[in-house]
Design an enzyme around this catalytic site. Structure first.
Site, mmCIF file in Angstrom:
data_model
loop_
_atom_site.group_PDB
_atom_site.id
_atom_site.type_symbol
_atom_site.label_atom_id
_atom_site.label_comp_id
_atom_site.label_asym_id
_atom_site.label_seq_id
_atom_site.Cartn_x
_atom_site.Cartn_y
_atom_site.Cartn_z
ATOM 1 N N ALA A 1 0.866 -1.173 0.000
ATOM 2 C CA ALA A 1 0.000 0.000 0.000
ATOM 3 C C ALA A 1 0.911 1.234 0.000
ATOM 4 O O ALA A 1 2.062 1.168 0.442
ATOM 5 C CB ALA A 1 -0.883 -0.015 1.238
ATOM 6 N N GLY B 1 0.798 -5.082 0.894
ATOM 7 C CA GLY B 1 -0.405 -5.254 0.075
ATOM 8 C C GLY B 1 -0.150 -6.044 -1.203
ATOM 9 O O GLY B 1 -1.071 -6.645 -1.763
ATOM 10 N N GLU C 1 -0.412 -9.530 -0.238
ATOM 11 C CA GLU C 1 -1.826 -9.767 0.097
ATOM 12 C C GLU C 1 -2.677 -9.935 -1.161
ATOM 13 O O GLU C 1 -3.540 -10.815 -1.227
ATOM 14 C CB GLU C 1 -2.327 -8.618 0.978
ATOM 15 C CG GLU C 1 -1.685 -8.666 2.360
ATOM 16 C CD GLU C 1 -1.960 -7.427 3.200
ATOM 17 O OE1 GLU C 1 -1.638 -6.309 2.746
ATOM 18 O OE2 GLU C 1 -2.495 -7.573 4.307
ATOM 19 N N GLU D 1 5.202 -4.640 7.040
ATOM 20 C CA GLU D 1 4.478 -3.559 7.740
ATOM 21 C C GLU D 1 5.021 -3.304 9.135
ATOM 22 O O GLU D 1 4.975 -2.181 9.636
ATOM 23 C CB GLU D 1 2.978 -3.904 7.825
ATOM 24 C CG GLU D 1 2.226 -3.851 6.502
ATOM 25 C CD GLU D 1 2.260 -5.155 5.734
ATOM 26 O OE1 GLU D 1 3.063 -6.058 6.072
ATOM 27 O OE2 GLU D 1 1.476 -5.277 4.776
HETATM 28 N N1 CAA Z 1 4.568 3.237 -0.886
HETATM 29 C C1 CAA Z 1 4.917 4.399 -1.485
HETATM 30 N N2 CAA Z 1 6.019 4.527 -2.246
HETATM 31 C C2 CAA Z 1 6.794 3.451 -2.397
HETATM 32 C C3 CAA Z 1 6.490 2.215 -1.819
HETATM 33 C C4 CAA Z 1 5.298 2.124 -1.024
HETATM 34 N N3 CAA Z 1 4.869 0.988 -0.461
HETATM 35 N N4 CAA Z 1 7.452 1.318 -2.131
HETATM 36 C C5 CAA Z 1 8.336 1.978 -2.922
HETATM 37 N N5 CAA Z 1 7.937 3.271 -3.059
HETATM 38 C C6 CAA Z 1 8.609 4.327 -3.828
HETATM 39 C C7 CAA Z 1 9.795 4.887 -3.069
HETATM 40 O O1 CAA Z 1 9.385 5.830 -2.130
HETATM 41 C C8 CAA Z 1 10.609 5.470 -4.207
HETATM 42 O O2 CAA Z 1 10.036 6.685 -4.568
HETATM 43 P P1 CAA Z 1 10.976 8.029 -4.702
HETATM 44 O O3 CAA Z 1 11.918 7.694 -5.819
HETATM 45 O O4 CAA Z 1 9.989 9.084 -5.028
HETATM 46 O O5 CAA Z 1 11.662 8.178 -3.396
HETATM 47 C C9 CAA Z 1 10.370 4.495 -5.349
HETATM 48 O O6 CAA Z 1 9.166 3.783 -5.028
HETATM 49 C C10 CAA Z 1 11.476 3.480 -5.522
HETATM 50 O O7 CAA Z 1 11.653 2.840 -4.286
HETATM 51 P P2 CAA Z 1 13.105 2.637 -3.601
HETATM 52 O O8 CAA Z 1 14.011 3.753 -3.975
HETATM 53 O O9 CAA Z 1 12.877 2.394 -2.148
HETATM 54 O O10 CAA Z 1 13.595 1.309 -4.356
HETATM 55 P P3 CAA Z 1 14.603 0.204 -3.802
HETATM 56 O O11 CAA Z 1 14.876 -0.686 -4.961
HETATM 57 O O12 CAA Z 1 15.749 0.836 -3.098
HETATM 58 O O13 CAA Z 1 13.762 -0.633 -2.705
HETATM 59 C C11 CAA Z 1 11.822 -1.791 -1.861
HETATM 60 C C12 CAA Z 1 12.654 -1.392 -3.105
HETATM 61 C C13 CAA Z 1 12.625 -2.755 -0.999
HETATM 62 C C14 CAA Z 1 10.541 -2.455 -2.369
HETATM 63 C C15 CAA Z 1 11.501 -0.519 -1.037
HETATM 64 O O14 CAA Z 1 10.944 0.451 -1.908
HETATM 65 C C16 CAA Z 1 10.516 -0.740 0.077
HETATM 66 O O15 CAA Z 1 10.874 -1.268 1.121
HETATM 67 N N6 CAA Z 1 9.224 -0.332 -0.134
HETATM 68 C C17 CAA Z 1 8.227 -0.394 0.904
HETATM 69 C C18 CAA Z 1 7.693 -1.791 1.070
HETATM 70 C C19 CAA Z 1 6.672 -1.835 2.179
HETATM 71 O O16 CAA Z 1 6.953 -1.495 3.315
HETATM 72 N N7 CAA Z 1 5.438 -2.265 1.860
HETATM 73 C C20 CAA Z 1 4.372 -2.347 2.809
HETATM 74 C C21 CAA Z 1 3.506 -1.127 2.734
HETATM 75 S S1 CAA Z 1 2.276 -1.073 4.030
HETATM 76 C C22 CAA Z 1 1.029 -2.088 3.492
HETATM 77 O O17 CAA Z 1 1.070 -2.674 2.435
HETATM 78 C C23 CAA Z 1 -0.118 -2.170 4.454
HETATM 79 C C24 CAA Z 1 -1.212 -3.114 4.079
HETATM 80 O O18 CAA Z 1 -1.174 -4.279 4.335
HETATM 81 C C25 CAA Z 1 -2.399 -2.589 3.433
#
Ligand code: CAA
Length: 265
Positions: A69, A114, A117, A137
């Site tokens: 998400a 998500g 999920e 998360e």
């Molecule tokens: N939400 C918003 N933006 C996200 C995102 C997310 N879940 N995941 C990645 N992005 C964005 C980053 O912010 C970045 O944007 P900017 O260039 O504007 O800064 C862009 O995508 C590229 O991401 P990274 O630079 O971080 O890429 P990376 O290759 O270094 O890392 C990754 C990749 C490991 C997937 C890392 O992006 C990451 O950890 N993302 C978050 C994953 C996460 O925590 N997901 C769970 C979300 S909460 C949820 O899903 C709740 C639920 O159950 C409903």
């Protein structure tokens, strides 16, 4: 029929199979509210199209299926906003399970939060060797909100699910295969072809029996065995109301391939 054109999704239809790609590659296809709304609209439209017999969900771009998400959209949520968002996502996951046609996840990269999920709500998952799964998360101070705590434990057992949800660790496709989350791991460039091939195979069967089998498995899954078998019995009986049962059995006896027409008459 309504045009399937969206800002955050790409929809391609080929031989009764719809491929829906999450399309926010710059944000690693993170699910923001507009994308979720478009996905609901898209899946409802595909469900109503009788000529679509299977749906594949995948991610546009090189790196991600869905990286979760959208954290930026959730950062200022109140508890009430979070409850609404979680309810909306959970409803969507149930809708995917309730669809009459198979929905296959072709996981091409990061499927986190998500993303895992959504993949788990699909009927089954094919993954590229580059796929990653996880429920990170906990690293954000929250927990999965689109059914992850529940579907993960049903897919790979309670203890594994707790470990994944509490550590936030990511697992590679091969590990997901070993845990039973994923049906098949294929070389990255072969993923979509493999998903399309299995989707077309299912599309060549009778729609009534495909729907009955999917419903029986889903409806029986959380039910005790006796009641689950009753669900199966009713679904089995329903197949005999369709022409495809006569055709399938006649074709077997006449030693030819069946020609299913999906007709109930
Ligand atoms: N939400 C918003 N933006 C996200 C995102 C997310 N879940 N995941 C990645 N992005 C964005 C980053 O912010 C970045 O944007 P900017 O260039 O504007 O800064 C862009 O995508 C590229 O991401 P990274 O630079 O971080 O890429 P990376 O290759 O270094 O890392 C990754 C990749 C490991 C997937 C890392 O992006 C990451 O950890 N993302 C978050 C994953 C996460 O925590 N997901 C769970 C979300 S909460 C949820 O899903 C709740 C639920 O159950 C409903």
């Amino acid at each position: 029929m309504k045009e399937l054109s969206y800002e955050n999704l790409i929809v391609e239809i080929d031989e009764k199979v719809a491929v829906v790609s999450f399309n926010r590659p710059k944000a690693l296809n993170a699910l923001n509210p507009p994308m979720l709304e478009e996905l609901v609209d898209c899946l409802q439209t595909l469900e109503a199209k009788e000529d679509i017999r299977a749906v594949i969900l995948t991610g546009a771009g090189e790196k991600a299926f869905v990286a979760g998400a959208d954290i930026k959209a959730m950062a200022e949520f109140t508890p009430l906003d979070a409850k609404k968002f979680s309810g909306y996502g959970q409803h969507l996951m149930h809708f995917i399970e309730d669809m009459s046609k198979p929905v296959i996840a072709a996981v091409n990269g990061f499927a986190l939060g998500g993303g895992t999920e959504i993949a788990l709500a699909c009927d089954f998952i094919y993954a590229s060797e580059k796929a990653w799964f996880g429920q990170p998360e906990i690293n954000l101070g929250v927990i999965p909100g689109f059914g992850g705590t529940q579907r993960l434990s049903r897919a790979c057992g309670k203890a594994r699910a707790i470990e994944l949800c509490l550590t936030g660790d990511r697992i590679k496709a091969e590990e997901a295969l070993r845990l039973g989350l994923v049906n098949r791991v294929v070389p990255h460039e072969e993923l979509l072809d493999a998903a399309k091939a299995v989707a077309r195979k299912i599309a060549s069967k009778g729609a009534v029996s495909v729907r009955a089998a999917k419903r029986a498995v889903h409806a029986g899954f959380d039910t005790d065995l006796r009641n689950a078998c009753r669900i199966e019995r009713d679904a089995f009986a329903l197949c005999f109301a369709a022409k495809d049962q006569k055709e399938g059995m006649a074709a077997f006896m006449e030693k030819r391939e069946p020609n299913f027409t999906d007709s109930l008459e």
